[in-house]
Design a protein around this motif. Structure first.
Motif, PDB file in Angstrom:
ATOM      1  N   VAL A   1       0.858  -1.179   0.000  1.00 30.47           N
ATOM      2  CA  VAL A   1       0.000   0.000   0.000  1.00 30.47           C
ATOM      3  C   VAL A   1       0.898   1.235   0.000  1.00 30.47           C
ATOM      4  O   VAL A   1       1.811   1.342   0.826  1.00 30.47           O
ATOM      5  N   ALA A   2       0.648   2.149  -0.922  1.00 31.35           N
ATOM      6  CA  ALA A   2       1.480   3.348  -1.042  1.00 31.35           C
ATOM      7  C   ALA A   2       1.052   4.413  -0.045  1.00 31.35           C
ATOM      8  O   ALA A   2      -0.113   4.477   0.370  1.00 31.35           O
ATOM      9  N   VAL A   3       2.004   5.232   0.326  1.00 33.52           N
ATOM     10  CA  VAL A   3       1.739   6.363   1.217  1.00 33.52           C
ATOM     11  C   VAL A   3       0.581   7.196   0.661  1.00 33.52           C
ATOM     12  O   VAL A   3       0.508   7.467  -0.537  1.00 33.52           O
ATOM     13  N   GLY A   4      -0.334   7.581   1.565  1.00 34.06           N
ATOM     14  CA  GLY A   4      -1.458   8.416   1.181  1.00 34.06           C
ATOM     15  C   GLY A   4      -2.673   7.674   0.666  1.00 34.06           C
ATOM     16  O   GLY A   4      -3.701   8.293   0.387  1.00 34.06           O
TER      17      GLY A   4
ATOM     18  N   ILE B   1      -9.194   2.969   7.413  1.00 32.74           N
ATOM     19  CA  ILE B   1      -7.888   3.015   8.054  1.00 32.74           C
ATOM     20  C   ILE B   1      -7.185   4.328   7.696  1.00 32.74           C
ATOM     21  O   ILE B   1      -7.210   4.767   6.542  1.00 32.74           O
ATOM     22  N   THR B   2      -6.559   4.949   8.684  1.00 30.79           N
ATOM     23  CA  THR B   2      -5.809   6.178   8.435  1.00 30.79           C
ATOM     24  C   THR B   2      -4.732   5.929   7.381  1.00 30.79           C
ATOM     25  O   THR B   2      -3.992   4.946   7.449  1.00 30.79           O
ATOM     26  N   ALA B   3      -4.666   6.812   6.394  1.00 30.80           N
ATOM     27  CA  ALA B   3      -3.711   6.633   5.297  1.00 30.80           C
ATOM     28  C   ALA B   3      -2.276   6.599   5.817  1.00 30.80           C
ATOM     29  O   ALA B   3      -1.910   7.384   6.700  1.00 30.80           O
ATOM     30  N   PRO B   4      -1.448   5.682   5.317  1.00 28.64           N
ATOM     31  CA  PRO B   4      -0.051   5.624   5.754  1.00 28.64           C
ATOM     32  C   PRO B   4       0.714   6.886   5.352  1.00 28.64           C
ATOM     33  O   PRO B   4       0.413   7.517   4.337  1.00 28.64           O
ATOM     34  N   THR B   5       1.708   7.230   6.157  1.00 31.32           N
ATOM     35  CA  THR B   5       2.488   8.449   5.945  1.00 31.32           C
ATOM     36  C   THR B   5       3.929   8.106   5.569  1.00 31.32           C
ATOM     37  O   THR B   5       4.357   6.950   5.671  1.00 31.32           O
ATOM     38  N   VAL B   6       4.667   9.133   5.144  1.00 28.99           N
ATOM     39  CA  VAL B   6       6.037   8.932   4.665  1.00 28.99           C
ATOM     40  C   VAL B   6       6.919   8.268   5.722  1.00 28.99           C
ATOM     41  O   VAL B   6       7.757   7.420   5.405  1.00 28.99           O
ATOM     42  N   ASP B   7       6.723   8.668   6.974  1.00 27.97           N
ATOM     43  CA  ASP B   7       7.572   8.110   8.027  1.00 27.97           C
ATOM     44  C   ASP B   7       7.280   6.632   8.307  1.00 27.97           C
ATOM     45  O   ASP B   7       8.022   5.989   9.066  1.00 27.97           O
TER      46      ASP B   7
ATOM     47  N   ILE C   1       7.089   4.381   5.760  1.00 29.47           N
ATOM     48  CA  ILE C   1       7.589   3.602   4.628  1.00 29.47           C
ATOM     49  C   ILE C   1       8.528   2.496   5.130  1.00 29.47           C
ATOM     50  O   ILE C   1       9.406   2.734   5.953  1.00 29.47           O
ATOM     51  N   GLY C   2       8.325   1.292   4.640  1.00 24.09           N
ATOM     52  CA  GLY C   2       9.125   0.150   5.057  1.00 24.09           C
ATOM     53  C   GLY C   2       8.512  -0.644   6.193  1.00 24.09           C
ATOM     54  O   GLY C   2       8.957  -1.757   6.477  1.00 24.09           O
ATOM     55  N   ASN C   3       7.475  -0.095   6.828  1.00 27.52           N
ATOM     56  CA  ASN C   3       6.786  -0.806   7.905  1.00 27.52           C
ATOM     57  C   ASN C   3       5.703  -1.724   7.350  1.00 27.52           C
ATOM     58  O   ASN C   3       5.269  -1.569   6.200  1.00 27.52           O
ATOM     59  N   THR C   4       5.258  -2.643   8.178  1.00 25.40           N
ATOM     60  CA  THR C   4       4.121  -3.509   7.845  1.00 25.40           C
ATOM     61  C   THR C   4       2.969  -3.172   8.777  1.00 25.40           C
ATOM     62  O   THR C   4       3.132  -3.194   9.999  1.00 25.40           O
ATOM     63  N   ALA C   5       1.843  -2.829   8.212  1.00 23.53           N
ATOM     64  CA  ALA C   5       0.632  -2.588   9.010  1.00 23.53           C
ATOM     65  C   ALA C   5      -0.029  -3.935   9.296  1.00 23.53           C
ATOM     66  O   ALA C   5      -0.265  -4.724   8.378  1.00 23.53           O
ATOM     67  N   THR C   6      -0.306  -4.192  10.577  1.00 21.86           N
ATOM     68  CA  THR C   6      -0.883  -5.472  10.993  1.00 21.86           C
ATOM     69  C   THR C   6      -2.176  -5.234  11.761  1.00 21.86           C
ATOM     70  O   THR C   6      -2.214  -4.404  12.680  1.00 21.86           O
TER      71      THR C   6
ATOM     72  N   ILE D   1       3.941  -1.029   3.677  1.00 13.16           N
ATOM     73  CA  ILE D   1       3.816   0.384   3.304  1.00 13.16           C
ATOM     74  C   ILE D   1       5.015   0.793   2.450  1.00 13.16           C
ATOM     75  O   ILE D   1       6.177   0.610   2.846  1.00 13.16           O
ATOM     76  N   ILE D   2       4.731   1.338   1.275  1.00 10.90           N
ATOM     77  CA  ILE D   2       5.774   1.744   0.333  1.00 10.90           C
ATOM     78  C   ILE D   2       5.593   3.212  -0.035  1.00 10.90           C
ATOM     79  O   ILE D   2       4.558   3.816   0.240  1.00 10.90           O
ATOM     80  N   ALA D   3       6.606   3.780  -0.652  1.00  8.43           N
ATOM     81  CA  ALA D   3       6.531   5.171  -1.111  1.00  8.43           C
ATOM     82  C   ALA D   3       5.498   5.294  -2.219  1.00  8.43           C
ATOM     83  O   ALA D   3       5.265   4.346  -2.988  1.00  8.43           O
ATOM     84  N   ALA D   4       4.876   6.441  -2.274  1.00 13.88           N
ATOM     85  CA  ALA D   4       3.907   6.691  -3.356  1.00 13.88           C
ATOM     86  C   ALA D   4       4.649   6.713  -4.689  1.00 13.88           C
ATOM     87  O   ALA D   4       5.770   7.223  -4.772  1.00 13.88           O
TER      88      ALA D   4
END
Length: 323
Positions: free
Chosen positions: A53-56, A101-107, A109-114, A136-139
């Motif tokens: 899933v990309a940031v944002g 779910i709250t959109a992932p942010t730049v900080d 990136i590289g994490n896994t949402a569980t 979570i990956i970069a947009a």
């Protein structure tokens, strides 16, 4: 007495059978644990557990609960949701929840949402924990805007008429003459990024692109309210490599690798067909500085009315579509 016992025996057996049957039914209900199923979407498209899933991006978890013992509630990562949140009434055996779910942010990136999801029924029984994850990956870098076959004419002054289309704006994608800029109350000069001229004669600069701030002779730009500064760099790209550049990130890579600007970064002379320039627009322009690339397609040499340069331009301007 024997006859009485024989008559009562069938009744006792029937009662015993009833008790056994009733207890068996209750046991059957309590033995069926609630269960959870999860599906998800990202920006409206199906998302499977373990995908990226990309940031944002907007993620929605669609959670369904089946509970023969009666829907009571749901737990997602320690947050409790009630029967009402699941759209169920007392005694209902199914319910569902669409969880934004709250959109992932730049900080991140590289994490896994569980997400660990567990249901509970009215008998206090809990379901097996269902786990849903995404990485979570970069947009992705947006596609840059191309402007093809941009013809800029050598500046002409025909008895005070300066109608040659000599200047270009990456904001609008349009060409402008000196008269267009000077003969309007619209502050067009604030949009102009560069213009063309051909330096003829001994020691001439030949085909040249220049920003308004560096334009080396007064063609009328002294009347402009704004004269933007554009920074040019020379690259090692050819036409084939230019055509491989498509995104904002691609342009950044080329610009950073290009030959650093010299003492006069706003002007590049002696241009030849097939070469590629990198550029960055004035940081004070509306929206800030944008980078881009210019491919020199062809040059009609000379500073007369047939003198012109044909360019392909790619700029960090998002492509928009209208219906």
């Amino acid at each position: 007495m024997k006859k009485i016992k024989l008559k009562l025996l069938p009744i006792v057996c029937v009662l015993a059978a009833f008790v056994i049957t009733s207890c068996g039914k209750d046991d059957a209900i309590s033995a069926v644990l609630p269960s959870v199923t999860v599906s998800a979407t990202v920006d409206g498209e199906a998302l499977a557990s373990g995908e990226e899933v990309a940031v944002g991006s907007a993620v929605v978890l669609n959670i369904s609960v089946s509970a023969p013992g009666g829907v009571n509630g749901l737990d997602v990562n320690g947050t409790s949701y009630s029967r009402a949140d699941l759209g169920a009434d007392s005694g209902d055996t199914s319910g569902s929840l669409a969880l934004n779910i709250t959109a992932p942010t730049v900080d991140q990136i590289g994490n896994t949402a569980t997400f660990e999801i567990e249901a509970v029924d009215d008998l206090g029984q809990t379901s097996a924990v269902v786990t849903f994850t995404y990485d979570i990956i970069a947009a992705p870098s947006p596609d840059a805007r191309p402007y093809t076959a941009v013809l800029l004419a050598a500046p002409q002054d025909d008895s005070g008429v300066k109608s040659s289309l000599t200047f270009f704006s990456t904001n609008t994608g349009d060409r402008y003459s000196m008269d267009q800029v000077n003969d309007t109350s619209d502050p067009l000069s604030a949009d102009i990024d560069f213009g063309y001229f051909y330096g003829s004669g001994t020691g001439g600069t030949a085909a040249t692109l220049s920003d308004p701030a560096s334009y080396p002779f007064d063609y009328g730009q002294s009347a402009w309210g704004t004269r933007n500064s554009t920074t040019f760099r020379r690259t090692s790209l050819n036409a084939a490599a230019f055509n491989e550049v498509t995104t904002f990130a691609d342009i950044d890579d080329v610009y950073e690798a290009a030959e650093a600007a010299d003492t006069d970064p706003g002007i590049e002379s002696g241009l030849v067909e097939g070469e590629v320039l990198a550029f960055a627009t004035d940081a004070s322009k509306s929206g800030g500085s944008k980078r881009g690339l210019i491919l020199v397609n062809s040059i009609a040499a000379g500073d007369g009315p047939t003198g012109e340069i044909s360019l392909e331009i790619l700029v960090q301007e998002e492509i928009t579509t209208t219906n």
